[in-house]
Design a protein around this motif. Sequence first.
Motif, PDB file in Angstrom:
ATOM      1  N   HIS A  89       5.473   0.502   3.961  1.00 13.13           N
ATOM      2  CA  HIS A  89       5.413  -0.288   2.973  1.00 13.13           C
ATOM      3  C   HIS A  89       4.220  -1.489   3.114  1.00 13.13           C
ATOM      4  O   HIS A  89       3.498  -1.781   2.125  1.00 13.13           O
ATOM      5  CB  HIS A  89       6.897  -1.212   2.933  1.00 13.13           C
ATOM      6  N   VAL A  90       4.254  -2.091   4.324  1.00 11.02           N
ATOM      7  CA  VAL A  90       3.357  -3.100   4.509  1.00 11.02           C
ATOM      8  C   VAL A  90       1.940  -2.392   4.226  1.00 11.02           C
ATOM      9  O   VAL A  90       0.867  -3.135   3.770  1.00 11.02           O
ATOM     10  CB  VAL A  90       3.458  -3.541   6.025  1.00 11.02           C
ATOM     11  N   LYS A  91       1.404  -1.183   4.820  1.00  7.92           N
ATOM     12  CA  LYS A  91       0.009  -0.509   4.708  1.00  7.92           C
ATOM     13  C   LYS A  91      -0.192  -0.260   3.120  1.00  7.92           C
ATOM     14  O   LYS A  91      -1.272  -0.477   2.817  1.00  7.92           O
ATOM     15  CB  LYS A  91       0.172   0.686   5.477  1.00  7.92           C
ATOM     16  N   MET A  92       0.860   0.055   2.520  1.00  8.92           N
ATOM     17  CA  MET A  92       0.582   0.270   1.080  1.00  8.92           C
ATOM     18  C   MET A  92       0.150  -0.656   0.153  1.00  8.92           C
ATOM     19  O   MET A  92      -0.781  -0.958  -0.506  1.00  8.92           O
ATOM     20  CB  MET A  92       1.823   1.148   0.434  1.00  8.92           C
ATOM     21  N   VAL A  93       0.832  -2.077   0.541  1.00 13.42           N
ATOM     22  CA  VAL A  93       0.316  -3.044  -0.018  1.00 13.42           C
ATOM     23  C   VAL A  93      -0.725  -3.706   0.553  1.00 13.42           C
ATOM     24  O   VAL A  93      -1.893  -3.932  -0.617  1.00 13.42           O
ATOM     25  CB  VAL A  93       1.414  -4.298   0.238  1.00 13.42           C
ATOM     26  N   GLN A  94      -1.309  -3.660   1.559  1.00 14.77           N
ATOM     27  CA  GLN A  94      -2.587  -3.701   2.410  1.00 14.77           C
ATOM     28  C   GLN A  94      -3.665  -3.023   1.584  1.00 14.77           C
ATOM     29  O   GLN A  94      -4.692  -3.658   1.395  1.00 14.77           O
ATOM     30  CB  GLN A  94      -2.495  -3.565   3.821  1.00 14.77           C
ATOM     31  N   ARG A  95      -3.261  -1.882   1.179  1.00 10.15           N
ATOM     32  CA  ARG A  95      -4.346  -0.859   0.627  1.00 10.15           C
ATOM     33  C   ARG A  95      -4.471  -0.985  -0.830  1.00 10.15           C
ATOM     34  O   ARG A  95      -5.110  -0.537  -1.348  1.00 10.15           O
ATOM     35  CB  ARG A  95      -3.972   0.488   0.904  1.00 10.15           C
ATOM     36  N   GLY A  96      -3.695  -1.897  -1.542  1.00  7.23           N
ATOM     37  CA  GLY A  96      -3.564  -2.170  -2.891  1.00  7.23           C
ATOM     38  C   GLY A  96      -2.632  -1.105  -3.732  1.00  7.23           C
ATOM     39  O   GLY A  96      -2.815  -1.021  -4.936  1.00  7.23           O
ATOM     40  N   GLU A  97      -1.937  -0.224  -2.942  1.00  9.55           N
ATOM     41  CA  GLU A  97      -1.249   0.791  -3.713  1.00  9.55           C
ATOM     42  C   GLU A  97       0.200   0.243  -4.291  1.00  9.55           C
ATOM     43  O   GLU A  97       0.635   0.964  -4.895  1.00  9.55           O
ATOM     44  CB  GLU A  97      -0.929   1.976  -2.603  1.00  9.55           C
ATOM     45  N   ILE A  98       0.502  -0.806  -3.629  1.00  7.22           N
ATOM     46  CA  ILE A  98       1.881  -1.595  -4.077  1.00  7.22           C
ATOM     47  C   ILE A  98       1.384  -2.772  -4.781  1.00  7.22           C
ATOM     48  O   ILE A  98       0.840  -3.735  -4.061  1.00  7.22           O
ATOM     49  CB  ILE A  98       2.923  -1.660  -3.154  1.00  7.22           C
ATOM     50  N   ASP A  99       1.644  -3.194  -6.106  1.00 10.22           N
ATOM     51  CA  ASP A  99       1.037  -4.306  -6.962  1.00 10.22           C
ATOM     52  C   ASP A  99       2.017  -5.285  -6.469  1.00 10.22           C
ATOM     53  O   ASP A  99       1.910  -6.685  -6.272  1.00 10.22           O
ATOM     54  CB  ASP A  99       1.207  -4.172  -8.227  1.00 10.22           C
ATOM     55  N   ILE A 100       3.446  -4.994  -6.706  1.00 11.73           N
ATOM     56  CA  ILE A 100       4.721  -5.862  -6.580  1.00 11.73           C
ATOM     57  C   ILE A 100       5.548  -5.374  -5.525  1.00 11.73           C
ATOM     58  O   ILE A 100       6.052  -4.444  -5.463  1.00 11.73           O
ATOM     59  CB  ILE A 100       5.485  -6.164  -7.820  1.00 11.73           C
ATOM     60  N   SER A 101       5.488  -6.189  -4.496  1.00 15.04           N
ATOM     61  CA  SER A 101       6.534  -5.914  -3.156  1.00 15.04           C
ATOM     62  C   SER A 101       7.575  -6.871  -3.251  1.00 15.04           C
ATOM     63  O   SER A 101       7.664  -8.054  -3.329  1.00 15.04           O
ATOM     64  CB  SER A 101       5.878  -6.263  -2.015  1.00 15.04           C
ATOM     65  N   PHE A 102       8.948  -6.274  -3.136  1.00 10.77           N
ATOM     66  CA  PHE A 102      10.063  -6.810  -2.835  1.00 10.77           C
ATOM     67  C   PHE A 102      10.590  -6.577  -1.429  1.00 10.77           C
ATOM     68  O   PHE A 102      10.966  -5.119  -1.160  1.00 10.77           O
ATOM     69  CB  PHE A 102      11.447  -6.429  -3.978  1.00 10.77           C
ATOM     70  N   SER A 103      10.426  -7.607  -0.701  1.00 11.40           N
ATOM     71  CA  SER A 103      10.765  -7.243   0.876  1.00 11.40           C
ATOM     72  C   SER A 103      11.480  -8.572   1.352  1.00 11.40           C
ATOM     73  O   SER A 103      11.917  -9.619   0.743  1.00 11.40           O
ATOM     74  CB  SER A 103       9.404  -7.140   1.603  1.00 11.40           C
ATOM     75  N   ASN A 104      11.615  -8.190   2.600  1.00 15.94           N
ATOM     76  CA  ASN A 104      12.527  -9.119   3.449  1.00 15.94           C
ATOM     77  C   ASN A 104      11.602 -10.314   3.861  1.00 15.94           C
ATOM     78  O   ASN A 104      10.355 -10.091   3.773  1.00 15.94           O
ATOM     79  CB  ASN A 104      13.388  -8.680   4.746  1.00 15.94           C
ATOM     80  N   PRO A 105      11.986 -11.300   4.330  1.00 15.32           N
ATOM     81  CA  PRO A 105      11.094 -12.722   4.452  1.00 15.32           C
ATOM     82  C   PRO A 105       9.998 -12.288   5.903  1.00 15.32           C
ATOM     83  O   PRO A 105       8.906 -12.791   5.919  1.00 15.32           O
ATOM     84  CB  PRO A 105      11.943 -13.820   4.731  1.00 15.32           C
ATOM     85  N   MET A 106      10.614 -11.787   6.739  1.00 16.35           N
ATOM     86  CA  MET A 106       9.848 -11.067   7.879  1.00 16.35           C
ATOM     87  C   MET A 106       8.589 -10.295   7.596  1.00 16.35           C
ATOM     88  O   MET A 106       7.427 -10.186   7.919  1.00 16.35           O
ATOM     89  CB  MET A 106      10.732 -10.348   8.856  1.00 16.35           C
ATOM     90  N   ILE A 107       8.797  -8.915   6.683  1.00 15.10           N
ATOM     91  CA  ILE A 107       7.779  -8.253   6.139  1.00 15.10           C
ATOM     92  C   ILE A 107       6.778  -9.412   5.322  1.00 15.10           C
ATOM     93  O   ILE A 107       5.744  -9.120   5.533  1.00 15.10           O
ATOM     94  CB  ILE A 107       8.543  -7.357   5.379  1.00 15.10           C
ATOM     95  N   TYR A 108       7.465 -10.223   4.496  1.00 18.60           N
ATOM     96  CA  TYR A 108       6.447 -11.017   3.515  1.00 18.60           C
ATOM     97  C   TYR A 108       5.763 -11.508   4.457  1.00 18.60           C
ATOM     98  O   TYR A 108       4.223 -11.836   4.096  1.00 18.60           O
ATOM     99  CB  TYR A 108       7.454 -12.071   2.683  1.00 18.60           C
ATOM    100  N   VAL A 109       5.855 -12.404   5.630  1.00 17.07           N
ATOM    101  CA  VAL A 109       5.126 -13.023   6.177  1.00 17.07           C
ATOM    102  C   VAL A 109       3.871 -12.057   6.958  1.00 17.07           C
ATOM    103  O   VAL A 109       2.746 -12.547   6.968  1.00 17.07           O
ATOM    104  CB  VAL A 109       5.579 -13.742   7.767  1.00 17.07           C
TER     105      VAL A 109
END
Length: 314
Positions: A89-109
């Motif tokens: 999930h983290v890597k997909m957001v970093q690569r721009g493959e996920i536009d909107i992430s719904f995550s726990n606060p640890m992952i958000y940081v």
Amino acid sequence: MKNVFRMLLALLLPILLVGCSGEEDTIYVDFSKRKEVLLPVQKDAITYAYLPQYSHAVSYGRHHLLIEYLGRATGMTFRQVFPDTFDEHVKMVQRGEIDISFSNPMIYVRLARSGARAFARVIEPSGRPSFRGQVICRDDNRFIRTLDDCRGARWIAVDHSSAGGYLFPLGMFVENGITQDDFRRIDFAPGPGGKQEKVVLAVYAGAYDIGSIREGTLDILKDKIDISQIRVVKSTRSYPGWVYAARRNMPKEQVARIAEAMFALDLNSPDGAVILNAAGIRGIIPASDGDYAPVRKLMSDLGLDAPGAGGLPQ
């Protein structure tokens, strides 16, 4: 016998020769008359992903109504994607493959280190914009009654990066003088997705003495197991709740339209109630990066604040 073979060959040979020598009529193709065929082009979609704390089926069931609503309310096309693990999930957001992430606060940081920014967070079923972790055991476990009784236990947690399912409880243990070395073993739920459920089932089956989950997980399993056989040993303090973050460089006007639609959901309206109840939340409110300072402090206390840190050092 040889004479019979020669007679057959003499009869068949002219037929074979005629078949081989026949020429087909030439077909003329006029390449000056052409028609261009256009393949349908898929409309650009906003990708939306729910951190895989539960199975993909649960993730879809909880959020597909919300995604359909966002499409209607914003006029944009949305597509839910399903990472198998927290790290994916983290890597997909970093690569721009996920536009909107719904995550726990640890992952958000972790995501914020790569430029993602919080714009909304949820109101939990408790009615608060915060949530807790829980340490659980079997109800018939007479050896574990208090947090201190967990010393020497076999502990199964959700994931290295799970907030309520590992890091909140770990912080609570550390505050009470119990370190990782005080447990007989610490394991993490295997496989992709559904890890919260797997923790509960492992404790229910007696494979582990204790487990750690986020509050609300037991309600999801009430139709699968007798949850009266599971006891909450202790709950952690509350931390800021699950967060919506937009990837780095996502157009601000798109984020604003999505946020406006989210904030308009009302539990008191029939349509809003259906969407929010399916998602297991009571509402969505504005959020900013600064709301997660308590989470950053916990991560620092646990040695997780180094840039790029993804899991607790083992």
